[in-house]
Design a protein around this motif. Structure first.
Motif, PDB file in Angstrom:
ATOM      1  N   HIS A  82     -13.341  -6.698   7.130  1.00 36.94           N
ATOM      2  CA  HIS A  82     -13.987  -8.640   7.213  1.00 36.94           C
ATOM      3  C   HIS A  82     -14.478  -8.857   8.481  1.00 36.94           C
ATOM      4  N   HIS A 121      -2.128  -2.737  11.041  1.00 37.20           N
ATOM      5  CA  HIS A 121      -2.210  -3.885  10.576  1.00 37.20           C
ATOM      6  C   HIS A 121      -1.832  -5.413  10.805  1.00 37.20           C
ATOM      7  N   TYR A 140     -12.070  -3.444  10.504  1.00 37.60           N
ATOM      8  CA  TYR A 140     -12.831  -2.387   9.491  1.00 37.60           C
ATOM      9  C   TYR A 140     -10.984  -1.564   9.488  1.00 37.60           C
ATOM     10  N   ARG A 141     -10.259  -1.950   8.129  1.00 35.13           N
ATOM     11  CA  ARG A 141      -9.230  -0.735   8.368  1.00 35.13           C
ATOM     12  C   ARG A 141      -9.015   0.369   7.445  1.00 35.13           C
ATOM     13  N   GLU A 161     -10.520  -1.796   4.510  1.00 38.60           N
ATOM     14  CA  GLU A 161     -10.440  -2.952   3.954  1.00 38.60           C
ATOM     15  C   GLU A 161     -11.586  -3.796   4.859  1.00 38.60           C
ATOM     16  N   ARG A 163      -8.308   3.202   5.707  1.00 37.17           N
ATOM     17  CA  ARG A 163      -7.086   3.486   4.920  1.00 37.17           C
ATOM     18  C   ARG A 163      -6.991   4.952   4.173  1.00 37.17           C
ATOM     19  N   GLU A 172       0.694  -1.405  -0.084  1.00 45.48           N
ATOM     20  CA  GLU A 172      -0.056   0.182   0.078  1.00 45.48           C
ATOM     21  C   GLU A 172       0.838   1.317  -0.218  1.00 45.48           C
TER      22      GLU A 172
END
Lengths: 633, 347
Positions: free
Chosen positions: A524, A540, A560-561, A522, A563, A393
């Motif tokens: 999940h 992360h 929940y990342r 991101e 970004r 990233e």
């Protein structure tokens, strides 16, 4: 801290004696315990190695050889350099995490210690858990410090003398000898070592055999003199084929290169310096035209104020420009960045965060610049901040940052940190960008002719983003005046209340538009999870590993990342969907949690904070323990 | 090279533009401000030189002087930056587009105090630009505080005496190796015009320190930056003449009394001696003459130092011919093969 400065001159003193003299308790556990433990089984491809050396002793090459050899044998690794703010002489530690499952966050526990630094040896050994291994110079007599760990004592001085007759080289080659010792104990492949050495010294054909020889001296001595009596083994896997190892700064540099960066203005500061240094090397390799002329311009500025001024000047004049810095530099850039926001000039600013405030701990990591970058400057300012969580990233977001800066005509921050920026991370290779460069709304002479009118700060499309022209455009409509003072749509001076308010409202509208364009989070989601975790940046990998640990402890979690800032619209949905949301971050003041609270004030009571701010990268166990603690309440 | 004006009936320059095409917004400075006098000379110089206004970028910092780019060359892009840091913006703009003709206007507060560092580094890099300091020894916008160029013993409007050594920006520029250093006076349009034109033809940083009296706060008895003082004390080093590259050079002078300096674009700066043995190519002489003048409270004007062959910033960066800002993606984004190669090296 135990300092043993006299130690170098009087080796007859053992550490035990010094420790006793200073009243430090000696850890004494039954040796039998550890031996029994170690005989229970083999630990394959899942442990961490810590090498303690003196800063400036040249150990980095040997540590890299060790790490790369394991990597080449197909086993996931990550390397972290814990070093002092000093040129030479102070203690430094390099840790290699070997993990068959591909976890690459920091692991707090050391399994194999290579204790080469007399100054810290006592404390380093003391920190080990029973059953760990300690490889050390025989004269340190560390075996007398603890008996509950496995000691391998090596006559490094004697072996180094065998490796070279040149006294100057002995210190460097001593480092290669420990590579040999570790290689023999872990059963590392000789061919892979040779390859790693060659890779470490490209173009230095003479140096390679010298180092390989030193490694072999260590290896042979170990084979003949030590009996392997520990559970740690390396066995070939195939999990690293096609992967790369790179640090975040180099990744961001590559991202900038492939984003077509053209003007670079920077001022050295740890831990960001290697970003521009690496970029400059690549620019010289890939951006020189067929006549040997540069298609880029680089300046090492006199300070950060000038660096960002140059970046803005270049952005104004139509080049993709950037600078990189760390917290103290960000502070110095504040006025100019606010100016860039208000006058709407694109540029990209990398902030590789370190521990602050002020000098703080310049070689330690942190995520505490979130507030200061997001709202940098006086007055009403808000910036687009990209938050890469991996080296991949760092590459990708560097490219995105240039596109966003030009699309939104504003300074854009990329916020990484020392852990991501300066440490080695395994990654999939970076993908070549598929989208063309987004140069944003720029009107050239032809287009000006067509539209027939131009007002620099007018919201023509309703998205808050105006059009701009570049200096040098040969058209009577093109010129306008950039000013940090109040300005009308036509860029003329004004102090009229409604003009100023309209301008500020449009800037806000533009910022709202950015929510749709910044890298999306991101997410999940575990279907039955009541617990949500929110994190950003280099945290992360610890969270990723911690979620598996929590799952094993019967706590499924969603993740929940974040970004980028501004937050994107699905943040509310995520928080709403969970009973408790833990916000994991590496700063004292829960900066991300507070920003989420500002965004979703009605959700405040759901947000719980997990904060790690020691200057060391957060590890999974820490996150797991903290969440378990709070979940049990 | 001489172009026929598009409409000879109107007064136009060699690219067919009128004087009005070089004007800006009406000045909001005090009536009689020295800065406005400099502004009119800039307008005239650029008109007479036939410079394409769209190729000019005018920049400034903060202060009265820094307002002036709004008052000339409406047809050029302008940049009123933050206090003291115009040099960095100019540097960035030059890196992005080396074809821009940069003209920076700054003040003594902007340059000699908050911006001293950036000024020094601009000169050190020899950034090609005209850098004008409109020097009045006082802070106008904040109502009359001394600036760092005020002379020792100089009196403020309220009667306070300045106790500190002034910073001589010309001396500093020469010390830093600046290739073009001139000093003039807002009330001496002829000399200022010649210096401005020569500065526009110089390759590299051209520093022009222009004493520009502040009629509101620093034009009284006891001020060394007043009209009266400057007029009385001005001591020109030579009589300056400028011959643009498109005019023929005629040899009408006695070699002993005139020095002709050829600038990079073929223009000439003609220095007629005024009974002084002054050689502006001699750095040592420039420094000692200035020091002596300062001791004797003389106000020397003219071309103090020139080194017209010094390599400039663009030269040192070894750039391609076209401005970097105009490069298409195909020339700024390396190929997929390049990325593949780099990735393979990291495996």
């Amino acid at each position: 801290m135990l300092y043993l400065s006299a130690f170098h001159h009087s080796r007859c003193y053992t550490l035990v004696r010094i420790a006793l003299k200073q009243g430090i308790p000696i850890v004494k556990t039954l040796a039998a315990d550890s031996v029994q433990k170690t005989e229970q089984g083999r630990v394959v491809n899942d442990f961490s190695i810590q090498v303690a050396t003196v800063n400036g002793s040249g150990s980095q090459s040997s540590n890299n050889v060790l790490m790369r050899t394991i990597f080449q044998m197909g086993i996931p690794v990550s390397g972290k350099n814990l070093f002092p703010s000093n040129i030479a002489g102070l203690p430094t530690w390099f840790t290699i995490r070997v993990n068959k499952d591909g976890y690459i966050a920091r692991k707090a526990e050391t399994n194999i210690l290579v204790a080469m630094n007399p100054q810290t040896a006592f404390e380093d050994v003391k920190a080990l858990k029973p059953g760990a291994i300690c490889i050390s110079p025989v004269e340190l007599k560390l075996n007398e410090v603890r008996s509950d760990i496995k000691h391998y004592q090596v006559p490094f001085t004697e072996l180094a003398a065998k490796a070279t007759e040149t006294i100057k080289l002995r210190k460097l080659l001593t480092n290669m000898i420990y590579v040999g010792v570790v290689a023999e104990l872990l059963n590392l492949d000789e061919k892979e070592i040779e390859k790693a050495v060659a890779g470490q010294f490209p173009g230095k054909a003479k140096v390679v055999p010298l180092n390989v020889n030193a490694i072999n001296i260590g290896r042979e001595w170990t084979r003949e003199n030590l009996k392997k009596d520990d559970p740690y083994f390396i066995e070939r896997m195939d999990k690293t084929a096609g992967k790369i190892i790179i640090d975040g700064n180099a990744a961001a540099a590559l991202g900038s290169l492939f984003a077509g960066v053209t003007v670079v203005a920077w001022y050295p500061i740890t831990p960001s310096s290697s970003l521009c240094e690496t970029l400059i090397d690549y620019l010289h390799e890939y951006r020189v035209d067929e006549n040997g002329k540069n298609t880029f311009a680089v300046v090492q500025a006199e300070d950060e104020l000038a660096a960002v001024g140059m970046a803005l000047g270049a952005g104004w004049a139509g080049a993709r420009s950037m600078t990189s810095t760390s917290g103290p530099g960000i502070s110095l850039m504040a006025e100019f960045v606010g100016f860039g926001y208000f006058t709407e000039i694109p540029t990209v600013i990398f902030d590789v965060q370190r521990v602050g405030p002020s000098t703080g701990m310049p070689t330690r990591t942190s995520q505490a610049d979130l507030f200061s970058t997001y709202m940098l400057s006086h007055g009403d300012t808000k910036h687009i901040v990209l938050l890469p969580g991996s080296v991949a990233e760092c590459f990708e977001f560097a490219g995105a940052a240039f596109d966003l800066a030009e699309r939104f005509q504003t300074p854009v921050f990329v916020l990484t940190d020392l852990d991501l920026g300066m440490n080695n991370w395994m990654s999939d290779p970076f993908a070549y960008p598929t989208k063309p460069l987004d140069r944003g709304k720029v009107l050239n002479a032809e287009q000006l002719d067509k539209v027939g009118e131009f007002a620099r700060y007018k919201d023509v499309d309703g998205d808050g983003i105006p059009y701009r022209t570049l200096p040098g455009t040969n058209h009577h409509l093109a010129p306008y005046f950039v000013r940090g003072s109040g300005h009308t749509e036509k860029a003329t001076y004004t102090e009229k209340p409604e003009d100023y308010k309209n301008l500020m409202d449009r800037l806000e509208r533009k910022f709202q538009t950015a929510r749709k364009f910044v890298p999306q989070p991101e997410v999940h989601t575990e279907p039955k999870a009541k617990v949500g975790i929110i994190a950003f940046g280099s945290t992360h990998f610890a969270v990723y590993e911690s979620r598996d640990q929590l799952k094993a402890a019967n706590i499924p979690t969603s993740y929940y990342r974040v970004r980028a800032l501004p937050f994107t619209e699905d943040l509310r949905k995520f928080v709403e969907a969970h009973d408790r949301v833990y916000v994991v971050e590496q700063n004292r003041d829960a900066q991300l949690r507070d920003l989420i609270t500002l965004e979703l004030p009605d959700m405040a009571t759901k947000l719980h904070s997990i904060r790690h701010y020691t200057g060391l990268p957060v590890d999974a166990q820490f996150v797991t323990d903290e969440i378990l603690k709070q979940e049990k309440k | 090279m001489v172009q026929t004006p598009s409409n000879p009936a109107q007064s136009t320059n060699r690219i067919g533009l009128t004087l009005a095409d070089y004007k800006g917004a009406p000045s909001t400075l005090c009536d009689g401000c020295g800065h406005d006098a400099i502004t009119s000379q800039i307008i005239k110089a650029f008109y007479e030189l036939g410079i394409e206004p769209h190729q000019v970028a005018k920049l400034s910092g903060i202060g009265c002087s820094s307002k002036t780019p709004a008052y000339f060359l409406n047809r050029a892009h302008g940049f009123n930056s933050v206090h003291g840091r115009m040099p960095s913006v100019a540097t960035g703009a030059n890196m992005a587009n080396k074809d821009l003709l940069l003209i920076g206007v700054s003040g003594d507060g902007d340059t000699a105090s908050i911006g001293l560092g950036q000024f020094c580094h601009l000169v050190r890099r020899n950034l090609p630009m005209i850098y004008i300091v409109e020097n009045n020894g006082v802070y106008g916008l904040t109502k009359g505080q001394f600036s760092a160029t005020a002379d020792i013993g100089s009196k403020a409007k309220g009667g306070k005496l300045n106790e500190y050594q002034p910073i001589d920006l010309c001396g500093l520029a020469i010390e830093l190796g600046c290739g073009f250093v001139g000093r003039s006076f807002a009330g001496d349009p002829k000399q200022l015009m010649a210096l401005l034109k020569a500065a526009a033809s110089h390759k590299g940083t051209a520093v022009l320190d222009v004493i520009s009296p502040c009629v509101t706060f620093n034009n009284h008895e006891g001020s060394t930056k007043s009209y009266k003082y400057a007029k009385e004390m001005e001591t020109p080093l030579h009589e300056l003449g400028y011959i643009p590259f498109y005019e023929q050079i005629t040899v009408d002078y006695d070699p002993g009394s005139v020095q002709d300096v050829e600038l990079h674009d073929g223009s000439h700066l003609r220095l007629k001696k005024l009974g002084k043995e002054y050689d502006p190519r001699n750095r040592e002489m420039a420094m000692s003459t200035m020091l002596k003048a300062a001791e004797e409270k003389q106000f020397l004007t003219g071309l103090l130092f020139i080194d017209e062959k010094k390599p400039d910033f663009v030269n040192m960066m070894d750039l391609i011919e076209e401005p970097l800002s105009s490069l298409p993606e195909s020339r700024t984004r390396p190929s997929k093969e390049a990325l593949d190669k780099i990735m393979a090296e990291l495996m």
